[in-house]
Design an enzyme around this catalytic site. Structure first.
Site, mmCIF file in Angstrom:
data_model
loop_
_atom_site.group_PDB
_atom_site.id
_atom_site.type_symbol
_atom_site.label_atom_id
_atom_site.label_comp_id
_atom_site.label_asym_id
_atom_site.label_seq_id
_atom_site.Cartn_x
_atom_site.Cartn_y
_atom_site.Cartn_z
ATOM 1 N N GLY A 8 -28.173 19.386 32.340
ATOM 2 C CA GLY A 8 -29.619 19.556 32.382
ATOM 3 C C GLY A 8 -30.384 18.380 32.966
ATOM 4 C CB VAL A 9 -29.458 14.823 33.646
ATOM 5 C CG1 VAL A 9 -29.969 13.669 34.495
ATOM 6 C CG2 VAL A 9 -29.399 14.421 32.182
ATOM 7 C CG MET A 11 -28.855 12.588 40.704
ATOM 8 S SD MET A 11 -27.034 12.543 40.735
ATOM 9 C CE MET A 11 -26.710 13.675 42.099
ATOM 10 N N PRO A 12 -31.863 13.210 42.085
ATOM 11 C CG PRO A 12 -33.210 11.410 42.707
ATOM 12 C CD PRO A 12 -32.263 11.870 41.627
ATOM 13 C CB ALA A 13 -30.178 16.518 46.641
ATOM 14 C CG LEU A 14 -30.743 11.809 50.976
ATOM 15 C CD1 LEU A 14 -29.378 12.137 51.588
ATOM 16 C CD2 LEU A 14 -31.840 12.031 52.018
ATOM 17 N N GLY A 15 -29.140 10.288 48.055
ATOM 18 C CA GLY A 15 -29.159 8.952 47.481
ATOM 19 C C GLY A 15 -28.987 7.877 48.535
ATOM 20 N N GLY A 17 -26.736 4.430 49.337
ATOM 21 C CA GLY A 17 -25.532 3.711 48.947
ATOM 22 C C GLY A 17 -25.514 2.267 49.428
ATOM 23 C CG ASP A 42 -23.348 5.472 44.731
ATOM 24 O OD1 ASP A 42 -22.901 5.913 43.662
ATOM 25 O OD2 ASP A 42 -22.613 5.004 45.629
ATOM 26 C CE1 TYR A 47 -18.286 0.604 46.103
ATOM 27 C CE2 TYR A 47 -20.620 1.122 46.003
ATOM 28 C CZ TYR A 47 -19.309 1.527 46.164
ATOM 29 O OH TYR A 47 -19.050 2.855 46.394
ATOM 30 C CE LYS A 72 -19.417 5.354 43.292
ATOM 31 N NZ LYS A 72 -20.302 4.303 43.793
ATOM 32 C CG HIS A 105 -14.914 3.292 42.097
ATOM 33 N ND1 HIS A 105 -15.642 2.176 42.383
ATOM 34 C CD2 HIS A 105 -14.829 3.962 43.273
ATOM 35 C CE1 HIS A 105 -15.980 2.162 43.671
ATOM 36 N NE2 HIS A 105 -15.490 3.242 44.220
#
Length: 291
Positions: A8-9, A11-15, A17, A42, A47, A72, A105
């Site tokens: 149900g959360v 989230m924007p489709a386009l992120g 990175g 993300d 990283y 991650k 990850h």
């Protein structure tokens, strides 16, 4: 454009990175991405730029509640207690109390007990409200089934290599059967530009090029639009302001069913990144520093 996850959360489709973005460039690029309009960032413990991602979000002036943060855990921190502590490390570096989406990850297929332990820690963090959604990355269908058999919360997301030359239809099908969102890393096939046969890249593919010309868009924009229309999340990355902006400018056109099918047909079945089964602690151990 938002996607509702299986718990149900939204989230924007386009992120945006930050893989391989040097820490010294991360603050400015994250702030610029947020200025342009991205609201999903993300990153990952491995990283080594989570601290700078947090700083970039604060620098942007955008309220924390408006930014969806995804990170991650690395395999070196797998196991139940280790993963709980890894959350503290990531949250501390990001400068937040709650992480929106936390993923494993990689699967450690050679030491799956550690993978299960880490995922059970994610379930605890989710139950405690420290993360809003949990998921996995680079999980192939058979490994996903092993995870589902031993855990109770279905992952909200499976982030995998996904682009026109390697779209992983079997992974997408398995994810869809369990209500898991497929999220693409290297969504425009950037990995095809610097691995293997550099002469053949998604960016100069004639089929994608023809579609791009028809819409007055770039090949990169066409590939991102392809992901969004087919119901996937995509995480493009860049450090160049003009590309950061261009990659977000994909909401004012639509690909036809024939164009989507033409891009689907480009799949070569050839992976660009490492096979998830070869990821072991011996060869991929990284010390994740404390917050």
């Amino acid at each position: 454009m938002n996607i509702t996850l299986n718990n149900g959360v939204e989230m924007p489709a386009l992120g945006f990175g930050v893989f391989q973005t040097p820490p010294e460039e991360t603050v400015a690029t994250v702030a610029e991405a947020l200025r342009v309009g991205y609201r999903l960032i993300d990153t990952a413990a491995s990283y080594f730029n989570e601290r700078e991602v947090g700083e970039g979000i604060r620098t942007s002036g955008i309220d924390r509640s408006e930014v969806f943060i995804e990170t991650k855990l690395w395999i070196s921190d797998y196991g139940y207690d280790e993963a709980l502590h890894s959350f503290d490390k990531s949250a501390g570096k990001l400068g937040v109390e709650q992480i929106d989406l936390l993923l494993l990850h990689q699967p450690l297929t050679a030491d799956f007990e550690k993978t299960i332990g880490a995922y059970k820690a994610l379930e605890t963090l989710h139950a405690d409200g420290k993360v809003r959604a949990i998921g996995v990355s680079n999980f192939m269908p058979e490994v996903l089934e092993r995870l589902l058999a031993e855990t109770s919360v279905v992952p909200a997301v499976n982030q995998v290599e996904g682009h026109p030359y390697f779209s992983q239809p079997d992974v997408q099908k398995a994810d869809a059967e369990h209500g898991i969102l497929t999220q693409a890393w290297s969504p425009m096939g950037g990995i095809t530009s610097y691995r293997g046969d550099a002469g053949r890249s998604t960016f100069n593919d004639p089929v994608i090029g023809e579609i791009a010309t028809a819409h007055g868009k770039t090949t990169a924009q066409v590939m991102l639009r392809w992901h969004l229309q087919e119901g996937r999340s995509a995480i493009p990355k860049s450090v160049k302001p003009e590309r950061i902006a261009a990659n977000f400018d994909v909401f004012d056109f639509e690909l036809s069913d024939a164009e989507l099918a033409a891009i689907d047909a480009l799949d070569t079945g050839v992976r660009g990144g490492p096979d998830p089964d070869i990821i072991t602690l011996e060869s991929f151990h990284r010390d994740i520093p404390e917050a």
